[in-house]
Design a protein around this motif. Structure first.
Motif, PDB file in Angstrom:
ATOM      1  N   MET A 139      30.609  48.955  30.017  1.00  0.00           N
ATOM      2  CA  MET A 139      31.003  48.970  31.433  1.00  0.00           C
ATOM      3  C   MET A 139      30.893  47.554  31.983  1.00  0.00           C
ATOM      4  SD  MET A 139      29.567  51.284  34.578  1.00  0.00           S
ATOM      5  CE  MET A 139      27.987  50.466  34.666  1.00  0.00           C
ATOM      6  N   ALA A 140      31.938  47.117  32.685  1.00  0.00           N
ATOM      7  CA  ALA A 140      31.959  45.781  33.269  1.00  0.00           C
ATOM      8  C   ALA A 140      31.093  45.724  34.506  1.00  0.00           C
ATOM      9  CB  ALA A 140      33.401  45.399  33.591  1.00  0.00           C
ATOM     10  N   ASP A 141      30.811  44.533  34.961  1.00  0.00           N
ATOM     11  CA  ASP A 141      30.087  44.355  36.208  1.00  0.00           C
ATOM     12  C   ASP A 141      30.695  43.188  36.964  1.00  0.00           C
ATOM     13  OD1 ASP A 141      29.285  42.221  34.714  1.00  0.00           O
ATOM     14  OD2 ASP A 141      27.173  42.819  34.577  1.00  0.00           O
ATOM     15  N   GLY A 142      30.192  42.938  38.161  1.00  0.00           N
ATOM     16  CA  GLY A 142      30.736  41.865  38.971  1.00  0.00           C
ATOM     17  C   GLY A 142      31.988  42.278  39.703  1.00  0.00           C
ATOM     18  N   PRO A 143      32.579  41.370  40.475  1.00  0.00           N
ATOM     19  CA  PRO A 143      33.778  41.689  41.258  1.00  0.00           C
ATOM     20  C   PRO A 143      34.982  41.956  40.370  1.00  0.00           C
ATOM     21  CG  PRO A 143      33.326  39.331  41.329  1.00  0.00           C
ATOM     22  CD  PRO A 143      32.163  39.960  40.623  1.00  0.00           C
ATOM     23  N   ILE A 144      35.995  42.581  40.965  1.00  0.00           N
ATOM     24  CA  ILE A 144      37.223  42.928  40.243  1.00  0.00           C
ATOM     25  C   ILE A 144      38.219  41.782  40.391  1.00  0.00           C
ATOM     26  CG2 ILE A 144      39.152  44.542  40.098  1.00  0.00           C
ATOM     27  CD1 ILE A 144      37.301  46.674  41.301  1.00  0.00           C
ATOM     28  N   PHE A 145      38.637  41.256  39.264  1.00  0.00           N
ATOM     29  CA  PHE A 145      39.598  40.156  39.254  1.00  0.00           C
ATOM     30  C   PHE A 145      40.993  40.717  39.547  1.00  0.00           C
ATOM     31  CE2 PHE A 145      42.509  37.442  36.631  1.00  0.00           C
ATOM     32  CZ  PHE A 145      42.460  36.307  37.453  1.00  0.00           C
ATOM     33  N   ILE A 146      41.635  40.170  40.587  1.00  0.00           N
ATOM     34  CA  ILE A 146      42.965  40.615  40.995  1.00  0.00           C
ATOM     35  C   ILE A 146      44.044  39.717  40.407  1.00  0.00           C
ATOM     36  CG2 ILE A 146      44.497  41.066  42.953  1.00  0.00           C
ATOM     37  CD1 ILE A 146      42.161  42.997  42.753  1.00  0.00           C
ATOM     38  N   GLY A 147      43.811  38.413  40.394  1.00  0.00           N
ATOM     39  CA  GLY A 147      44.785  37.455  39.894  1.00  0.00           C
ATOM     40  C   GLY A 147      44.412  36.060  40.377  1.00  0.00           C
ATOM     41  N   SER A 148      45.273  35.128  40.102  1.00  0.00           N
ATOM     42  CA  SER A 148      45.005  33.747  40.521  1.00  0.00           C
ATOM     43  C   SER A 148      46.303  32.980  40.553  1.00  0.00           C
ATOM     44  CB  SER A 148      44.009  33.086  39.556  1.00  0.00           C
ATOM     45  OG  SER A 148      44.615  32.876  38.293  1.00  0.00           O
ATOM     46  N   GLY A 149      46.190  31.702  40.878  1.00  0.00           N
ATOM     47  CA  GLY A 149      47.331  30.818  40.766  1.00  0.00           C
ATOM     48  C   GLY A 149      47.509  30.386  39.318  1.00  0.00           C
ATOM     49  N   PRO A 150      48.570  29.652  39.034  1.00  0.00           N
ATOM     50  CA  PRO A 150      48.780  29.146  37.675  1.00  0.00           C
ATOM     51  C   PRO A 150      47.567  28.340  37.196  1.00  0.00           C
ATOM     52  CG  PRO A 150      50.738  28.793  39.008  1.00  0.00           C
ATOM     53  CD  PRO A 150      49.675  29.246  39.951  1.00  0.00           C
ATOM     54  N   GLY A 151      47.192  28.586  35.945  1.00  0.00           N
ATOM     55  CA  GLY A 151      46.063  27.869  35.377  1.00  0.00           C
ATOM     56  C   GLY A 151      44.720  28.416  35.834  1.00  0.00           C
ATOM     57  N   GLY A 152      44.715  29.540  36.534  1.00  0.00           N
ATOM     58  CA  GLY A 152      43.463  30.152  36.948  1.00  0.00           C
ATOM     59  C   GLY A 152      42.884  29.593  38.227  1.00  0.00           C
ATOM     60  N   VAL A 153      43.669  28.768  38.977  1.00  0.00           N
ATOM     61  CA  VAL A 153      43.155  28.209  40.227  1.00  0.00           C
ATOM     62  C   VAL A 153      43.146  29.291  41.307  1.00  0.00           C
ATOM     63  CG1 VAL A 153      43.963  25.899  39.632  1.00  0.00           C
ATOM     64  CG2 VAL A 153      45.448  27.432  40.953  1.00  0.00           C
ATOM     65  N   ASP A 154      42.255  29.145  42.260  1.00  0.00           N
ATOM     66  CA  ASP A 154      42.127  30.065  43.396  1.00  0.00           C
ATOM     67  C   ASP A 154      42.077  31.529  42.935  1.00  0.00           C
ATOM     68  OD1 ASP A 154      42.238  27.944  45.284  1.00  0.00           O
ATOM     69  OD2 ASP A 154      44.440  27.969  45.178  1.00  0.00           O
ATOM     70  N   PRO A 155      41.144  31.874  42.066  1.00  0.00           N
ATOM     71  CA  PRO A 155      41.055  33.284  41.635  1.00  0.00           C
ATOM     72  C   PRO A 155      40.720  34.193  42.815  1.00  0.00           C
ATOM     73  CG  PRO A 155      39.090  32.085  40.988  1.00  0.00           C
ATOM     74  CD  PRO A 155      40.046  31.047  41.526  1.00  0.00           C
ATOM     75  N   GLN A 156      41.328  35.350  42.798  1.00  0.00           N
ATOM     76  CA  GLN A 156      41.111  36.332  43.858  1.00  0.00           C
ATOM     77  C   GLN A 156      40.317  37.507  43.282  1.00  0.00           C
ATOM     78  OE1 GLN A 156      42.173  35.824  47.183  1.00  0.00           O
ATOM     79  NE2 GLN A 156      42.387  33.791  46.238  1.00  0.00           N
ATOM     80  N   ASN A 157      39.147  37.748  43.858  1.00  0.00           N
ATOM     81  CA  ASN A 157      38.245  38.783  43.368  1.00  0.00           C
ATOM     82  C   ASN A 157      37.908  39.776  44.485  1.00  0.00           C
ATOM     83  OD1 ASN A 157      37.677  37.727  40.616  1.00  0.00           O
ATOM     84  ND2 ASN A 157      36.863  35.977  41.776  1.00  0.00           N
ATOM     85  N   LEU A 158      37.960  41.029  44.167  1.00  0.00           N
ATOM     86  CA  LEU A 158      37.597  42.092  45.107  1.00  0.00           C
ATOM     87  C   LEU A 158      36.110  42.389  44.945  1.00  0.00           C
ATOM     88  CD1 LEU A 158      38.333  44.285  47.176  1.00  0.00           C
ATOM     89  CD2 LEU A 158      39.038  45.739  45.267  1.00  0.00           C
ATOM     90  N   GLU A 159      35.330  42.065  45.957  1.00  0.00           N
ATOM     91  CA  GLU A 159      33.889  42.278  45.904  1.00  0.00           C
ATOM     92  C   GLU A 159      33.568  43.765  46.001  1.00  0.00           C
ATOM     93  OE1 GLU A 159      31.571  40.014  45.448  1.00  0.00           O
ATOM     94  OE2 GLU A 159      32.965  38.302  45.445  1.00  0.00           O
ATOM     95  N   LEU A 160      32.774  44.293  45.047  1.00  0.00           N
ATOM     96  CA  LEU A 160      32.438  45.712  45.046  1.00  0.00           C
ATOM     97  C   LEU A 160      31.704  46.121  46.314  1.00  0.00           C
ATOM     98  CD1 LEU A 160      31.328  46.414  41.365  1.00  0.00           C
ATOM     99  CD2 LEU A 160      33.496  46.969  42.461  1.00  0.00           C
ATOM    100  N   LYS A 161      30.837  45.230  46.821  1.00  0.00           N
ATOM    101  CA  LYS A 161      30.066  45.590  48.014  1.00  0.00           C
ATOM    102  C   LYS A 161      30.951  45.683  49.254  1.00  0.00           C
ATOM    103  CE  LYS A 161      25.697  44.443  50.283  1.00  0.00           C
ATOM    104  NZ  LYS A 161      25.088  45.734  49.964  1.00  0.00           N
TER     105      LYS A 161
END
Length: 554
Positions: A1-23
């Motif tokens: 089972m994973a933990d931490g926020p849910i990764f939604i996506g990012s810009g090219p090269g992984g810049v500005d990753p967007q994460n959905l905080e579980l809390k």
């Protein structure tokens, strides 16, 4: 089972990753965009993230595509190259295919376990919405529910409700005096709406066993959250049934779950696809109900996510509660589309590097404007984001795969057999039968009494007639006897007066007198010794008189 926020996506090269905080996931969310812009893939990726972190989910599968969540994606699929390229583009090095634990549900019981509730649990407000009733008709429906509750009558299915409406119609005068006007016109309208609901398959939804909400909130043996998928492709043919069912489900979750405030992760995440159906032509009372549920269910640990083509489909009172936003491309071809672009642009936290109104119309498939709540609860500045590739299959499962999954999930046969226990229909039918039997008995008794009285009267008339006839016959017999006697006497008189009879009588009298004298003389002689002595004197005269009389009579 994973933990931490849910990764939604990012810009090219992984810049500005967007994460959905579980809390912050229970602060609700919105996924919007025109058809074909990638909403389904975004939704699929978010559900995968929740399930991997032990958060159960519920989603309505409108097109059948989301059933693929149950199966891992395949390197041989047509989309593999596209997804692998996307993972590489955003630097997602841990991307791999995997499945999710799934339970299938279906109101019609065809593509999943039957899912039911009772009419009482649905309540008059949602049922009025489902039946498209006006305010007056809703008031009559409320009276029917109140009378049923007061009389201890369970309204479990549509047959119970139909029987209850008939019962209220029979008591209309009484109920009107007590609760207000119960018109037969309103009752008739409700009954016609029930008939229409049945024609749409609505009677499959009402009955027992009713859904146990605990069956929605569970994890598998590895701790992954169960994904509950409602087969809604057929249900979409009845939009009001679809939207009312999902609103009922949210309301039931709100009533069922305890108050927990802000948990570290949601208790359940609820995804409402084609959300505009929930709000189309909804009366104010229903909109108030939706707003209340969305606002308060957060404290029960439930996150509600609306998926729709146009963000302006969501009323402002509800949209203001949606903290996590993913906006795919919109097409500004019509004035309404242009208004939607402007509206969407104003809902994001500004980013000086992005012209939101322009970017919304330029987004590629699989790209979106994303603004999520940060750990401190504030919205992140809007970012143009490449959405991650899903790990599960994109596309529906086969009928065989679905059948195996249904047979092997934890639900088993719990909901497969419909239960029809004694409720309003049976109780009212029994009362009607008893009343009919009592009325028939009373009628029979009355008719028997009437028949007995008629028979007694007939018997009295017959007896009277028989007595009259007997008296008349006796009188006739007496008259005939008297007449015969009179005729006899007349005949005797007539015979006595005939010449012949007079001659015979005279001769007889003469002979009798002579014989009498002769006999008298002979007697006297025998007695007194001589005819002279016998013929003389008092005694001789007496003897001659007696004998003469005797012979005269002859």
């Amino acid at each position: 089972m994973a933990d931490g926020p849910i990764f939604i996506g990012s810009g090219p090269g992984g810049v500005d990753p967007q994460n959905l905080e579980l809390k912050r996931a229970n602060r609700h969310g919105l996924i919007a965009g025109a058809t074909g812009t990638g909403k389904t893939v975004t939704l699929q990726g978010i559900i995968e993230g929740f399930s991997a972190r032990g958060v159960p989910c519920f989603v309505a599968d409108v097109k059948g595509d989301l059933s693929g969540l149950a199966m891992a994606g395949s390197p041989t699929a047509k989309t593999h190259a596209i997804f692998a390229a996307r993972a590489a583009e955003i630097g997602q090095t841990d991307w791999t295919y995997s499945d999710n634990p799934v339970q299938f549900w279906d109101l019609y019981g065809e593509q999943g376990h039957p899912i039911r509730t009772t009419v009482s649990e649905m309540g008059p407000l949602l049922l009025s919405r489902l039946l498209d009733l006006n305010e007056v008709q809703e008031g009559v429906l409320n009276i029917a529910f109140h009378v049923a509750d007061k009389d201890g009558l369970l309204i479990l299915d549509l047959d119970d409700l139909q029987s209850m409406l008939v019962h209220c119609g029979e008591r209309a005068d009484e109920l009107t005096t007590t609760y207000g006007n119960v018109s037969k016109v309103s009752l008739g309208t409700i009954q016609r709406s029930l008939l229409q609901l049945r024609s749409q398959g609505g009677d499959h939804f009402f009955g027992e066993p009713a859904l146990d909400m605990d069956d929605f909130i569970g994890v598998d043996d590895t701790g992954r959250g169960i994904v509950n998928i409602l087969a809604a492709d057929k249900l979409m043919a009845s939009p009001k049934l679809y939207s009312t069912f999902l609103l009922w489900l949210m309301s039931e979750l709100f009533e069922h779950l305890p108050e927990i405030g802000d948990p570290d992760k949601p208790t359940l995440c609820f995804f409402f696809d084609e959300a505009h159906l929930l709000f189309d032509e909804a009366p104010k009372a229903l909109l108030d109900k939706i707003e209340q549920v969305v606002r308060l269910i957060r404290s029960k640990g439930v996150g509600v996510y609306f998926i729709t083509q146009n963000p302006i489909d969501i009323p402002d009172t509800v949209a203001g509660q949606l903290g996590n936003r993913v906006q795919h491309a919109l097409r500004a071809f019509t004035p309404r589309d242009q208004a939607a672009v402007k509206s969407a642009a104003t809902t994001f936290r500004a980013n000086p590097d992005i012209d939101v109104a322009t970017a919304i119309t330029e987004l590629k498939v699989g790209e979106a404007l994303v603004s999520l709540l940060l750990p401190d609860g504030s919205p992140s500045p809007v970012q143009r984001t490449l959405i991650k590739a899903p790990r599960s299959r994109v596309g529906p499962v086969t009928a065989v795969e679905r059948g195996v999954l249904i047979q092997t999930d934890p639900i088993g046969s719990k909901y497969d057999t419909l239960i029809d226990r004694e409720s309003a229909e049976e109780i009212l039918a029994a009362k009607t039968s008893e009343a009919a039997a009592a009325a028939a008995e009373a009628k029979a008794k009355t008719e028997a009494d009437k028949a007995a009285a008629v028979q007694a009267k007939a018997d009295a008339v017959a007896a009277k007639e028989a007595e009259r006839k007997r008296v008349a016959d006796q009188r006739e017999a007496d008259r005939q006897a008297k007449l015969a006697a009179q005729q006899q006497k007349a005949a005797e008189r007539e015979a006595a007066n005939s010449p012949w009879n007079r001659a015979v009588t005279s001769a007889t009298r003469s002979a009798s007198s002579a014989v009498g004298r002769t006999v008298a003389n002979e007697v006297s002689k025998a007695v007194f010794g001589s005819s002279r002595s016998a013929g003389s004197g008092i005694v001789g005269g007496l003897v001659r008189g007696i004998l003469g009389g005797l012979f005269k009579g002859r």
